[in-house]
Design a protein around this motif. Structure first.
Motif, PDB file in Angstrom:
ATOM      1  N   SER A   1       0.843  -1.195   0.000  1.00  0.00           N
ATOM      2  CA  SER A   1       0.000   0.000   0.000  1.00  0.00           C
ATOM      3  C   SER A   1       0.881   1.250   0.000  1.00  0.00           C
ATOM      4  O   SER A   1       1.874   1.320   0.712  1.00  0.00           O
ATOM      5  CB  SER A   1      -0.881  -0.020   1.249  1.00  0.00           C
ATOM      6  OG  SER A   1      -1.800   1.018   1.177  1.00  0.00           O
ATOM      7  N   GLY A   2       0.529   2.196  -0.825  1.00  0.00           N
ATOM      8  CA  GLY A   2       1.292   3.430  -0.895  1.00  0.00           C
ATOM      9  C   GLY A   2       2.483   3.358  -1.826  1.00  0.00           C
ATOM     10  O   GLY A   2       3.239   4.321  -1.943  1.00  0.00           O
TER      11      GLY A   2
ATOM     12  N   GLY B   1       2.433   3.276  -5.004  1.00  0.00           N
ATOM     13  CA  GLY B   1       2.252   4.082  -6.206  1.00  0.00           C
ATOM     14  C   GLY B   1       1.495   3.394  -7.320  1.00  0.00           C
ATOM     15  O   GLY B   1       1.496   3.862  -8.462  1.00  0.00           O
ATOM     16  N   LYS B   2       0.829   2.290  -7.015  1.00  0.00           N
ATOM     17  CA  LYS B   2       0.129   1.530  -8.061  1.00  0.00           C
ATOM     18  C   LYS B   2      -0.981   2.376  -8.709  1.00  0.00           C
ATOM     19  O   LYS B   2      -1.045   2.495  -9.938  1.00  0.00           O
ATOM     20  CB  LYS B   2      -0.489   0.255  -7.457  1.00  0.00           C
ATOM     21  CG  LYS B   2       0.495  -0.635  -6.744  1.00  0.00           C
ATOM     22  CD  LYS B   2      -0.153  -1.886  -6.198  1.00  0.00           C
ATOM     23  CE  LYS B   2      -1.178  -1.608  -5.102  1.00  0.00           C
ATOM     24  NZ  LYS B   2      -0.581  -1.124  -3.823  1.00  0.00           N
ATOM     25  N   SER B   3      -1.828   2.924  -7.867  1.00  0.00           N
ATOM     26  CA  SER B   3      -2.929   3.733  -8.410  1.00  0.00           C
ATOM     27  C   SER B   3      -2.376   4.903  -9.207  1.00  0.00           C
ATOM     28  O   SER B   3      -2.886   5.229 -10.283  1.00  0.00           O
ATOM     29  CB  SER B   3      -3.808   4.259  -7.278  1.00  0.00           C
ATOM     30  OG  SER B   3      -4.395   3.194  -6.596  1.00  0.00           O
ATOM     31  N   SER B   4      -1.345   5.528  -8.667  1.00  0.00           N
ATOM     32  CA  SER B   4      -0.766   6.676  -9.364  1.00  0.00           C
ATOM     33  C   SER B   4      -0.272   6.271 -10.738  1.00  0.00           C
ATOM     34  O   SER B   4      -0.486   7.003 -11.720  1.00  0.00           O
ATOM     35  CB  SER B   4       0.388   7.249  -8.546  1.00  0.00           C
ATOM     36  OG  SER B   4      -0.049   7.521  -7.243  1.00  0.00           O
TER      37      SER B   4
ATOM     38  N   HIS C   1      -4.301  -6.542  -4.910  1.00  0.00           N
ATOM     39  CA  HIS C   1      -3.534  -7.012  -3.762  1.00  0.00           C
ATOM     40  C   HIS C   1      -3.568  -8.535  -3.686  1.00  0.00           C
ATOM     41  O   HIS C   1      -2.842  -9.135  -2.911  1.00  0.00           O
ATOM     42  CB  HIS C   1      -4.122  -6.449  -2.462  1.00  0.00           C
ATOM     43  CG  HIS C   1      -3.657  -5.063  -2.175  1.00  0.00           C
ATOM     44  ND1 HIS C   1      -2.366  -4.788  -1.820  1.00  0.00           N
ATOM     45  CD2 HIS C   1      -4.301  -3.875  -2.212  1.00  0.00           C
ATOM     46  CE1 HIS C   1      -2.233  -3.484  -1.634  1.00  0.00           C
ATOM     47  NE2 HIS C   1      -3.403  -2.900  -1.872  1.00  0.00           N
TER      48      HIS C   1
ATOM     49  N   ARG D   1      -9.324  10.351  -6.640  1.00  0.00           N
ATOM     50  CA  ARG D   1      -8.656   9.790  -5.485  1.00  0.00           C
ATOM     51  C   ARG D   1      -9.306  10.275  -4.185  1.00  0.00           C
ATOM     52  O   ARG D   1      -9.428   9.521  -3.222  1.00  0.00           O
ATOM     53  CB  ARG D   1      -7.191  10.216  -5.510  1.00  0.00           C
ATOM     54  CG  ARG D   1      -6.287   9.331  -4.713  1.00  0.00           C
ATOM     55  CD  ARG D   1      -4.977  10.014  -4.546  1.00  0.00           C
ATOM     56  NE  ARG D   1      -4.119   9.917  -5.733  1.00  0.00           N
ATOM     57  CZ  ARG D   1      -3.341   8.875  -5.978  1.00  0.00           C
ATOM     58  NH1 ARG D   1      -3.334   7.854  -5.168  1.00  0.00           N
ATOM     59  NH2 ARG D   1      -2.581   8.870  -7.039  1.00  0.00           N
TER      60      ARG D   1
HETATM   61  N1  LIG Z   1      -2.512  14.271  -4.004  1.00  0.00           N
HETATM   62  C1  LIG Z   1      -1.466  13.706  -3.352  1.00  0.00           C
HETATM   63  N2  LIG Z   1      -0.552  14.488  -2.793  1.00  0.00           N
HETATM   64  C2  LIG Z   1       0.506  13.956  -2.148  1.00  0.00           C
HETATM   65  N3  LIG Z   1       0.702  12.657  -2.011  1.00  0.00           N
HETATM   66  C3  LIG Z   1      -0.160  11.812  -2.571  1.00  0.00           C
HETATM   67  C4  LIG Z   1      -1.308  12.308  -3.268  1.00  0.00           C
HETATM   68  N4  LIG Z   1      -1.984  11.241  -3.724  1.00  0.00           N
HETATM   69  C5  LIG Z   1      -1.313  10.128  -3.306  1.00  0.00           C
HETATM   70  N5  LIG Z   1      -0.227  10.479  -2.633  1.00  0.00           N
HETATM   71  C6  LIG Z   1       0.773   9.580  -2.071  1.00  0.00           C
HETATM   72  O1  LIG Z   1       1.358   8.851  -3.137  1.00  0.00           O
HETATM   73  C7  LIG Z   1       1.682   7.583  -2.715  1.00  0.00           C
HETATM   74  C8  LIG Z   1       1.171   6.585  -3.705  1.00  0.00           C
HETATM   75  O2  LIG Z   1      -0.195   6.504  -3.640  1.00  0.00           O
HETATM   76  P1  LIG Z   1      -1.063   5.458  -4.456  1.00  0.00           P
HETATM   77  O3  LIG Z   1      -2.474   5.723  -4.200  1.00  0.00           O
HETATM   78  O4  LIG Z   1      -0.608   5.487  -5.859  1.00  0.00           O
HETATM   79  O5  LIG Z   1      -0.617   4.090  -3.755  1.00  0.00           O
HETATM   80  P2  LIG Z   1      -1.208   2.673  -3.996  1.00  0.00           P
HETATM   81  O6  LIG Z   1      -0.055   1.861  -4.303  1.00  0.00           O
HETATM   82  O7  LIG Z   1      -2.316   2.716  -4.952  1.00  0.00           O
HETATM   83  O8  LIG Z   1      -1.729   2.304  -2.557  1.00  0.00           O
HETATM   84  P3  LIG Z   1      -3.012   1.424  -2.150  1.00  0.00           P
HETATM   85  O9  LIG Z   1      -2.587   0.001  -2.380  1.00  0.00           O
HETATM   86  O10 LIG Z   1      -3.200   1.705  -0.727  1.00  0.00           O
HETATM   87  O11 LIG Z   1      -4.133   1.845  -3.006  1.00  0.00           O
HETATM   88  C9  LIG Z   1       1.131   7.386  -1.335  1.00  0.00           C
HETATM   89  O12 LIG Z   1       2.210   7.486  -0.421  1.00  0.00           O
HETATM   90  C10 LIG Z   1       0.178   8.552  -1.168  1.00  0.00           C
HETATM   91  O13 LIG Z   1       0.179   8.985   0.159  1.00  0.00           O
END
Ligand SMILES: Nc1ncnc2c1ncn2[C@@H]1O[C@H](COP(=O)(O)OP(=O)(O)OP(=O)(O)O)[C@@H](O)[C@H]1O
Ligand SMILES: [Mg+2]
Lengths: 228, 842
Positions: free
Chosen positions: A44-45, A47-50, A202, B839
């Motif tokens: 988690s966190g 960056g997958k969603s990003s 996941h 998001r």
């Molecule tokens: N608008 C934002 N500003 C700053 N940081 C952000 C923003 N959006 C997301 N983040 C940070 O970017 C990182 C990646 O987030 P992301 O949502 O891509 O993770 P993820 O892998 O999808 O996690 P999860 O499995 O929990 O969904 C995280 O540490 C999050 O806190």
């Protein structure tokens, strides 16, 4: 036409959060071939969603190059991106994201309509039928269960026959059985239309259904976890 | 209660963010009412402080068409320390330059050396009034209002004539202490010395003038007793008594009326604010559904939760009302110098508790009424809401207890307004109007939603995404349709109603009247001047009709030997003196409804022909004996006929006509109306003034314009009040748009995700606003026209005509306001990156 569906080179993404600048994606380079299914995993966190958002042009990379189907997304304007998504991309989210003021049918018809299809509503009805929700066509999202809403979202993403399907934990908010049904539907749709699929998940067993699994750790591809 | 208070306190720790619509709506409504009340109180205080100066004395005795008799004057001098005599009449001021005469109607005040008993006449150039009126050399002096000096193109030192007397213009009148508010006069003021008029031929017996005897009374004089004595001794001779206890009763009543109207408009504004308050509370509670459900899961009872949120809203209301009171009390104070400079009335601006209390009461009741409904629903949120999505309570009516309480509070609000406004009947009508409009608007909101939902599904719209989206958004669940249509619609309704009434009033005065009304109204024609006068006007090809009548004034003192008021009650005909005429034969226009006109050459005992409508109201019948006091002489006659008298056409109309013999010997003049083509008017007026300097010609068109001006001023004041109501509506609108902004950011992101370009999204937002604005505007025009019709027909007894210009403005305003706010609040959604917006909803 290019055989590469998605092509990312040295992609960096940093965002200004409350606690200053956060580097989310660091120097990512990866390619997804047409018709390929890729599972995106990682803590988690990580960056997958990003990454998925960047692939879909919903988020602009801070640096690096992103192209889809041979088209440079990093240089395209907001509206050009929207037009591109209309015909080439479908996105499914963990929390469905249906438009609350529209019925199921209208939700599915909207991308078709935006793409200028005259038979948008007839096609939308077929798509709903494909996910088994023809009889719920006139219901609003609030009147449906989570699983039903996600099926509508799937139908909406698949309706324009996109070349690329992006799915971010589509079963994350659903129970096991419903989740499994959604996944079957997703892979089914992909199979039928021959779309490229990038799936964030996941669940190891879901990742295993993909041709390839990419593991993200702290915004980088984890070499150890790659392969398949 | 303890528990509830603890919950409330914790919830309020977040501060007032998200409550600004609530606070502004409440504060604006309360402020408007408080400001109107405070300003009115200030003016009332000013009027009573300056009562003696405004009246010109501690008390005043007034007579029509005559000076006081020796007996009357003797009594006045006996009770007063000092008496000052004023003669007031209309005349023509004439300036001759190189053979060309310029003339203008003026209201002349002829004064003696005692004037003014109180206050001071301020002149420019500065000099004592006595010095100014003394004049230069053999010529007496005159002072005039600036408007008249400009109109005649005069300079100080120039010569002008009143009647046959020449005067030197000595100065301009800057301030006339006893002319606050001006009252209603057709011409600007000229002041001269009464003695100087001796050779003017203007105050001959029978001409129209009024005399006022202002008195300086001894310290501690008993006004009530003096008034009673005056009534007892001289009421039948036409003495009218006024004293400083009600120095300017007309003005006071006028100010009070204006206050009532504006408070009613303010109440409408508060209702609009109430809609905003209600929407804000609903939105707040919706955002608290999770908290409430969690609290219930933890074992909190519905009662405790209701109390906790009631306390929060109560505290917020307190803040809003206080802010409104500070604003409402402060505005008149801050703008006092500005208001005083523009107001023709004295005013004492200060903080008056009574109007503030009134405003606070209205504010508190409104806040309660409009928050109880959504609050009552908070009780019904079930713990299960946590697990079944955040749906909020289902759309049911609150429990009957709450409905009863709401009804009681409404009754209390309307009751308070009825009692406090001073115009109970109008208040009840206004309340019914506001309630009716609310019901209409709720219905319209519902209809708009249903129709939109229907439209969104219509096949015709398939492919027109923006339109379908807009209809879908308006018609779909959770839309803002209801509150926007309600608040904006109510604001616009008030504006539309005022617009319709105003336009009808102006229209009626400016358009309808002159078509049938005469061109000139001529007064003070002496009997020996009548033949010459007739020759001049009847011989004119441009004149289509001339009516003349002898003009006397009389007071109806008794009917069938009983005091008139005991017989007929307090009818307006018995209030003071009335015009009386005589005529040998009925005129062409006379329509006799009962009885018979006296025979030609009749010379028996006096006979009376009375106006039929008034006779009916007063319960008179043929054969009744009526005593009329004319210039101190009692004349008793028998009513032998009734006839129709139409006062609406500005023609000559007398309530009371007698046979010529009955009034023979009473000194009098004649009045005339001349119906002429506009081109001929100038020459007639010029010739008449030349040949008969003593007579006064009043151009009806000018008089009508003057009336229209005054009405226009009133309408403007009320329009400002209505604009304040609309402002509240716009605040609600902005509040709704702001509250919906997050939702729109999300929607825009989603639409972009599925491929919508910004133009399409903007089009969708704009259409959505347009639909709501159009609905609010159309309903407002309908409701406003209804109110306009009711007021025009029933209150003003006029004929109503739909005024399209005002209606178009209202609808356009509604659309403009919604589109503008819609677009302003579309900027962020359009600019936002889809990824972040989506998001935020994960
Ligand atoms: N608008 C934002 N500003 C700053 N940081 C952000 C923003 N959006 C997301 N983040 C940070 O970017 C990182 C990646 O987030 P992301 O949502 O891509 O993770 P993820 O892998 O999808 O996690 P999860 O499995 O929990 O969904 C995280 O540490 C999050 O806190
Ligand atoms: Mg994620």
């Amino acid at each position: 036409m290019s055989e590469t569906a998605l092509d990312l080179k040295d992609v960096c993404l940093s965002l200004d959060g409350n606690a200053g600048r956060v580097e989310i994606l660091r120097d990512l380079t990866l390619q997804v071939e047409r018709g390929e299914t890729v599972g995106l995993v990682g803590p988690s966190g990580s960056g997958k969603s990003s990454l998925l958002m960047v692939m879909g042009g919903l988020e602009r990379a801070t640096s690096g190059q992103v192209s889809a189907l041979g088209r440079d997304l990093s240089a395209a304007g907001e509206d050009a991106l929207a037009r591109f998504r209309r015909t080439h991309m479908g996105v499914v989210f963990q929390s469905f994201h249906l438009i609350g003021t529209m019925t199921a049918l209208e939700n599915v018809a909207t991308p078709l309509e935006l793409a200028g299809h005259r038979d948008a509503f007839d096609r939308a009805l077929q798509e709903l039928e494909a996910v088994g929700l023809r009889d719920r066509a006139d219901h609003y999202p609030k009147q449906m269960s989570g699983g039903e809403q996600q099926r509508v979202a799937l139908a909406r993403a698949a309706a324009p026959r996109p070349d690329i399907l992006l799915a971010d934990e589509p079963t994350g908010n659903l129970d096991g059985t419903t989740g499994a049904m959604i996944m079957d539907l997703l892979f089914d749709l992909r199979e039928r239309h021959g779309s490229t699929l990038v799936l964030v998940t996941h669940a190891p067993e879901l990742a295993a259904r993909c041709d390839r699994v990419i593991r993200l750790v702290d915004g980088r591809i984890d070499a150890a976890g790659g392969g398949a | 209660m303890r528990q509830a208070w603890r919950i409330a306190r914790r919830e309020l720790r977040g501060g007032l963010r998200g409550f600004w619509t609530f606070l502004i709506c409440l504060a604006l409504g309360v402020a408007a009412i408080a400001a109107v009340g405070s300003a009115a109180r200030g003016i009332e205080a000013g009027l009573s402080r300056d009562a003696a100066a405004l009246l010109g004395g501690d008390a005043e005795a007034e007579f029509t068409y005559r000076f006081a008799t020796d007996v009357e004057r003797g009594w006045l001098e006996e009770i007063a320390e000092e008496v000052s005599e004023i003669v007031d009449f209309r005349s023509m001021a004439v300036v001759t330059r190189g053979g060309e005469a310029e003339r203008a109607l003026t209201q002349v005040k002829a004064v003696d050396g005692g004037y003014p008993l109180y206050g001071e006449v301020v002149l420019a150039p500065q000099m004592p009034l006595a010095q100014a009126l003394a004049g230069v050399g053999d010529l007496p002096g005159a002072v005039m209002e600036a408007a008249l000096i400009d109109r005649l193109g005069l300079e100080v030192g120039d010569t002008l004539a009143l009647g046959t007397q020449d005067f030197v213009l000595m100065a301009r009148i800057e301030r006339e202490p006893d002319n606050a508010g001006g009252g209603f006069s057709l011409g600007p003021r000229t002041i001269v010395a009464t003695l100087a008029l001796a050779g003017s031929g203007l105050l001959a017996e029978g001409t129209l003038f009024e005399t006022q005897y202002r008195m300086r009374l001894p310290e501690g004089a008993n006004l009530t007793a003096l008034k009673a004595e005056a009534a007892e001794r001289f009421e039948s001779t036409g003495l009218r008594w006024r004293d400083s206890s009600n120095g300017a009763p007309g003005l006071g009543r006028f100010v009070d009326r204006m206050r009532s109207f504006l408070v009613l408009v303010g109440l409408a504004g508060l209702a609009v604010g109430g809609v905003g308050v209600s929407a804000a509370v609903r939105a707040y509670l919706a955002s608290k559904t999770e908290v409430i459900a969690t609290l219930k899961t933890l074992g909190a009872e519905g009662r405790v939760i209701f109390a906790a949120y009631l306390m929060q809203i109560g505290l917020l209301s307190l803040v809003g009302i206080t802010a409104g009171l500070i604003l409402g009390a402060g505005l008149p104070l801050i703008f006092a110098p500005l208001i005083e400079a523009r107001l023709p009335l004295p005013a004492v601006f200060a903080i008056y508790p009574a109007p503030l209390l009134e405003a606070a009461l209205y504010g508190a009741l409104t806040a309660l009424i409009f928050t109880l409904w959504p609050l009552a629903r908070s009780e019904e949120i079930r713990a299960a809401a946590l697990f079944r999505g955040m749906d909020g309570p289902s759309r049911t009516l609150p429990r009957p207890v709450y409905l009863c309480v709401i009804a009681l509070l409404c009754a209390a609000l309307i009751g308070a307004a009825t009692l406090l406004s001073g115009v109970p009947e109008l208040t009840l009508w206004a309340a019914a109007g506001i309630l009716g409009a609310l019901v209409l608007l709720v219905g319209a909101g519902w209809l708009v939603r249903r129709l939109s939902a229907r439209m969104a599904k219509s096949r015709a719209l398939r492919g027109r995404t923006a339109l379908r989206l807009a209809f879908g958004a308006v018609g779909g669940p959770g839309g803002e349709a209801a509150s926007v249509v309600l608040s904006l619609g109510l604001g616009l309704t008030v504006l539309a109603a005022v617009g319709q009434i105003d336009a009808n009033l102006r229209g009626a005065i400016a358009r309808d009247l002159p078509e049938v009304a005469p061109s000139y109204f001529v007064v003070d024609i002496q009997s020996d001047q009548l033949p010459g006068f007739m020759e001049r006007v009847e011989g004119d090809a441009g004149v289509s009709r001339v009516d003349t009548a002898p003009m006397l004034r009389g007071i109806i003192t008794s009917i069938n030997g009983q005091p008139a008021r005991d017989v007929a009650g307090p009818h307006w005909v018995l209030r003071g003196d009335r015009g009386v005429t005589y005529s040998a034969a009925p005129t062409e226009q006379t329509k006799i409804t009962a009885g018979e006109w006296w025979p030609e050459g009749y010379s028996g005992p006096p006979q009376i022909s009375f106006a039929s409508e008034e006779a009916e109201e007063m319960g008179l019948s043929l054969g009744d004996e009526m005593t009329v006091n004319i210039l101190g002489r009692d004349i008793t006659g028998t009513i032998t006929s009734f006839r129709e008298v139409d006062f609406s056409t500005a023609g000559i109309g007398f309530i009371l006509s007698m046979n010529p013999g009955a009034l023979a010997g009473a000194p009098h003049s004649h009045i005339a109306t001349i119906y002429a083509e506009e081109e001929a008017e100038g020459a007639i007026a010029r010739d008449l003034a030349q040949s008969y300097p003593n007579i006064t010609t009043i151009r009806v068109r000018d008089a009508v314009e003057r009336v229209a001006e005054i009405v226009g001023g009133l309408a403007a004041a009320i329009t400002y009040g209505a604009a304040a109501t609309l402002l509240t509506g716009v605040v609600v609108l902005i509040g709704a748009a702001a509250a919906g902004e997050r939702q729109r950011v999300f929607e825009a992101a989603l639409l972009k995700t599925v491929g919508a370009v910004r133009g399409q999204i903007l089009g969708y937002f704009a259409l959505r606003s347009l639909l709501l604005g159009l609905a609010a505007g159309v309903v407002a025009v309908f409701a406003g026209a209804l109110a306009g019709w009711a007021v025009t027909v029933f209150v003003m007894e006029g004929t109503y005509r739909f005024e399209p210009v005002s209606a178009v403005l209202v609808i356009g305003g509604g659309i403009g306001a919604t589109i503008l706010t819609g677009l302003v609040f579309a900027l962020r959604p359009l600019a936002a990156r889809p990824a972040r917006a989506l998001r935020a909803r994960e």
